[in-house]
Design a protein around this motif. Structure first.
Motif, PDB file in Angstrom:
ATOM      1  N   MET A 188     -60.745  42.096 -11.622  1.00 34.55           N
ATOM      2  CA  MET A 188     -61.723  43.015 -11.046  1.00 34.55           C
ATOM      3  C   MET A 188     -62.844  42.253 -10.345  1.00 34.55           C
ATOM      4  SD  MET A 188     -60.941  46.122 -11.085  1.00 34.55           S
ATOM      5  CE  MET A 188     -62.521  46.660 -10.442  1.00 34.55           C
ATOM      6  N   SER A 189     -63.161  41.073 -10.846  1.00 29.27           N
ATOM      7  CA  SER A 189     -64.212  40.264 -10.220  1.00 29.27           C
ATOM      8  C   SER A 189     -63.771  39.751  -8.855  1.00 29.27           C
ATOM      9  CB  SER A 189     -64.578  39.097 -11.137  1.00 29.27           C
ATOM     10  OG  SER A 189     -65.009  39.570 -12.395  1.00 29.27           O
ATOM     11  N   ILE A 190     -62.517  39.304  -8.757  1.00 27.97           N
ATOM     12  CA  ILE A 190     -62.012  38.865  -7.454  1.00 27.97           C
ATOM     13  C   ILE A 190     -62.001  40.030  -6.483  1.00 27.97           C
ATOM     14  CG2 ILE A 190     -60.050  37.860  -6.228  1.00 27.97           C
ATOM     15  CD1 ILE A 190     -59.266  36.471  -8.852  1.00 27.97           C
ATOM     16  N   THR A 191     -61.621  41.210  -6.970  1.00 26.23           N
ATOM     17  CA  THR A 191     -61.643  42.404  -6.127  1.00 26.23           C
ATOM     18  C   THR A 191     -63.043  42.640  -5.571  1.00 26.23           C
ATOM     19  OG1 THR A 191     -59.876  43.412  -7.452  1.00 26.23           O
ATOM     20  CG2 THR A 191     -61.201  44.888  -6.088  1.00 26.23           C
ATOM     21  N   ALA A 192     -64.048  42.602  -6.459  1.00 27.82           N
ATOM     22  CA  ALA A 192     -65.424  42.846  -6.028  1.00 27.82           C
ATOM     23  C   ALA A 192     -65.933  41.749  -5.104  1.00 27.82           C
ATOM     24  CB  ALA A 192     -66.327  42.975  -7.252  1.00 27.82           C
ATOM     25  N   LEU A 193     -65.679  40.494  -5.458  1.00 31.58           N
ATOM     26  CA  LEU A 193     -66.148  39.384  -4.628  1.00 31.58           C
ATOM     27  C   LEU A 193     -65.530  39.430  -3.240  1.00 31.58           C
ATOM     28  CD1 LEU A 193     -65.989  36.465  -7.235  1.00 31.58           C
ATOM     29  CD2 LEU A 193     -68.060  37.560  -6.341  1.00 31.58           C
ATOM     30  N   GLY A 194     -64.248  39.780  -3.160  1.00 33.07           N
ATOM     31  CA  GLY A 194     -63.584  39.861  -1.864  1.00 33.07           C
ATOM     32  C   GLY A 194     -64.184  40.938  -0.988  1.00 33.07           C
ATOM     33  N   LEU A 195     -64.473  42.101  -1.559  1.00 32.84           N
ATOM     34  CA  LEU A 195     -65.038  43.186  -0.766  1.00 32.84           C
ATOM     35  C   LEU A 195     -66.471  42.879  -0.347  1.00 32.84           C
ATOM     36  CD1 LEU A 195     -63.619  46.300  -2.634  1.00 32.84           C
ATOM     37  CD2 LEU A 195     -62.782  45.221  -0.541  1.00 32.84           C
TER      38      LEU A 195
ATOM     39  N   ALA B 183     -54.216  44.766   3.237  1.00 28.78           N
ATOM     40  CA  ALA B 183     -53.608  43.497   2.826  1.00 28.78           C
ATOM     41  C   ALA B 183     -53.381  43.458   1.321  1.00 28.78           C
ATOM     42  CB  ALA B 183     -54.494  42.330   3.265  1.00 28.78           C
ATOM     43  N   PHE B 184     -54.391  43.880   0.574  1.00 29.31           N
ATOM     44  CA  PHE B 184     -54.310  43.890  -0.884  1.00 29.31           C
ATOM     45  C   PHE B 184     -53.166  44.792  -1.346  1.00 29.31           C
ATOM     46  CE2 PHE B 184     -55.972  45.707  -4.973  1.00 29.31           C
ATOM     47  CZ  PHE B 184     -56.007  44.536  -5.704  1.00 29.31           C
ATOM     48  N   SER B 185     -53.066  45.972  -0.747  1.00 28.79           N
ATOM     49  CA  SER B 185     -52.054  46.937  -1.163  1.00 28.79           C
ATOM     50  C   SER B 185     -50.649  46.470  -0.818  1.00 28.79           C
ATOM     51  CB  SER B 185     -52.338  48.292  -0.521  1.00 28.79           C
ATOM     52  OG  SER B 185     -53.590  48.797  -0.944  1.00 28.79           O
ATOM     53  N   ILE B 186     -50.487  45.827   0.328  1.00 27.56           N
ATOM     54  CA  ILE B 186     -49.170  45.283   0.675  1.00 27.56           C
ATOM     55  C   ILE B 186     -48.746  44.258  -0.375  1.00 27.56           C
ATOM     56  CG2 ILE B 186     -47.918  43.856   2.342  1.00 27.56           C
ATOM     57  CD1 ILE B 186     -49.536  45.281   4.544  1.00 27.56           C
TER      58      ILE B 186
END
Length: 386
Positions: A309-316, A337-340
């Motif tokens: 979840m942290s990588i998700t937040a940092l990426g956004l 990209a994430f969903s693919i």
């Protein structure tokens, strides 16, 4: 007269409960239920991967729809509607038996979870920022861990009482439905008229997005193999099998403080360095989960929950900083990209398991994807102000 603004902590708690329902339960409860469901229905790992991939395809569709300006009505209505759909599709899995029916339900559940994530994040983060309490965003994103913990407790308890997988889906759907009224109270209306974000014209995007976007897609493919099959990996390991009732709860526990921890790391090292480091930590966890070491899946669960979840937040956050003139488009491209990556990951893992009889090959491939993502983001240098 405008509606009174809720207290920031209450608002963040409402967002936490929303993400607990739609993400922690609606999106991720498939993982602890999968082994018993697959055994009862005779599902191969390839079929299980197809069902998981359908959920992530629904997430992609939902995220893209929710990020447009075409949706009528207030965002809160779409948030509550998404929560109701998430609870309903979770419970309805108890009635399905075929791969096709389950795939349709998981697609719809993925679409609902994306709506909830997009609109809960928009509503809660926007109001927290207005109140000068942006730091409470960690409470919001802890909802994923809370939902994982709750669903793990429900599934393991019902399994201990010899209730079957259908009862587990139904119970998780019921728990989700019971939480929705609390979200409605804690996230009140705010006099808004439209669902979508600003229609500001697109401005020039930083060329560094050309590295960040594929890195985010590789992260999606890298984390999702373990996130989908962790409990199945434990069940297939004689050494680790006694840990099956607990390993998914460990993921949820590790999620809870992770946003706060990685925000602190990002403040010290920089956003890109923190993203890259988190990917490497997660890669280690993914690889350890299939080493055959009895505690490997537990360590893998800690490292997975402590990073994804942290990588998700940092990426956004990074994407928004690189496309400040039109962040919604950058977030949409990141989501694609994430969903693919999420769609390809479990399908590949399931097919690879059916060919090799093991999750070693897909897990090591997932770890390699995470290492490559870290390498791409490490090239970006220190970030713009987050």
């Amino acid at each position: 007269m405008s509606s009174p603004q809720p207290r920031p902590l209450a608002l963040a708690t409402g967002g936490l409960l929303a993400l607990a329902v739609a993400m922690g339960i609606g999106r991720f409860v498939y993982t602890p239920i999968l082994p018993a469901m697959a055994q009862a229905l005779g599902l191969g790992k390839g079929q299980a991967g197809i069902i998981a991939g359908a959920n992530f395809a629904g997430y992609l569709a939902g995220a893209l729809i929710a990020s447009t300006s075409a949706l009528p009505g207030p965002r809160r209505a779409w948030l509550l509607g998404g929560l109701c759909a998430s609870a309903a599709t979770t419970a309805a899995m108890a009635l399905a038996s075929s791969v096709a029916a389950m795939s349709v339900l998981r697609f719809a559940g993925g679409l609902a979870s994306a709506f909830v994530l997009v609109f809960a994040s928009a509503l809660v983060l926007e109001r927290l920022a207005q109140a000068g309490r942006a730091g409470l965003s960690a409470v919001l994103f802890a909802g994923v861990g809370v939902g994982i913990l709750a669903s793990s407790g429900v599934v393991s308890s019902l399994a201990a009482w010899a209730w079957d997988w259908r009862s587990q889906w139904l119970a998780c759907g019921l728990v989700s439905a019971l939480v929705i009224p609390a979200v409605a109270v804690l996230v009140p209306p705010a006099g808004e008229a439209r669902a979508a974000g600003s229609d500001a014209p697109a401005g020039p995007a930083d060329r560094r997005l050309r590295l960040l976007i594929p890195a985010y897609g590789l992260f999606g493919a890298g984390y999702v193999v373990t996130a989908t099959f962790l409990v199945a990996i434990v069940r297939d390991s004689a050494a680790a099998r006694p840990l099956e009732p607990y390993v998914w709860a460990v993921v949820g526990l590790a999620v809870l403080p992770s946003i706060w921890v990685w925000n602190r790391i990002a403040a010290r090292l920089g956003l890109y360095a923190a993203f890259a480091l988190a990917c490497l930590v997660e890669a280690a966890g993914v690889a350890l989960s299939v080493t055959g070491w009895a505690l490997g899946p537990v360590v893998g669960a800690v490292l997975l929950g402590g990073t994804f979840m942290s990588i998700t937040a940092l990426g956004l956050i990074a994407a928004r900083s690189l496309a400040a003139a039109n962040p919604r488009r950058a977030v949409a491209l990141m989501t694609v990209a994430f969903s693919i990556g999420q769609i390809v990951g479990p399908i590949f893992a399931g097919i690879a398991f059916d060919l090799t009889g093991s999750f070693v090959v897909p897990s090591l491939a997932a770890a390699a994807a995470l290492i490559l993502a870290a390498g791409l983001v490490a090239r970006l240098g220190r970030p713009l102000a987050a």
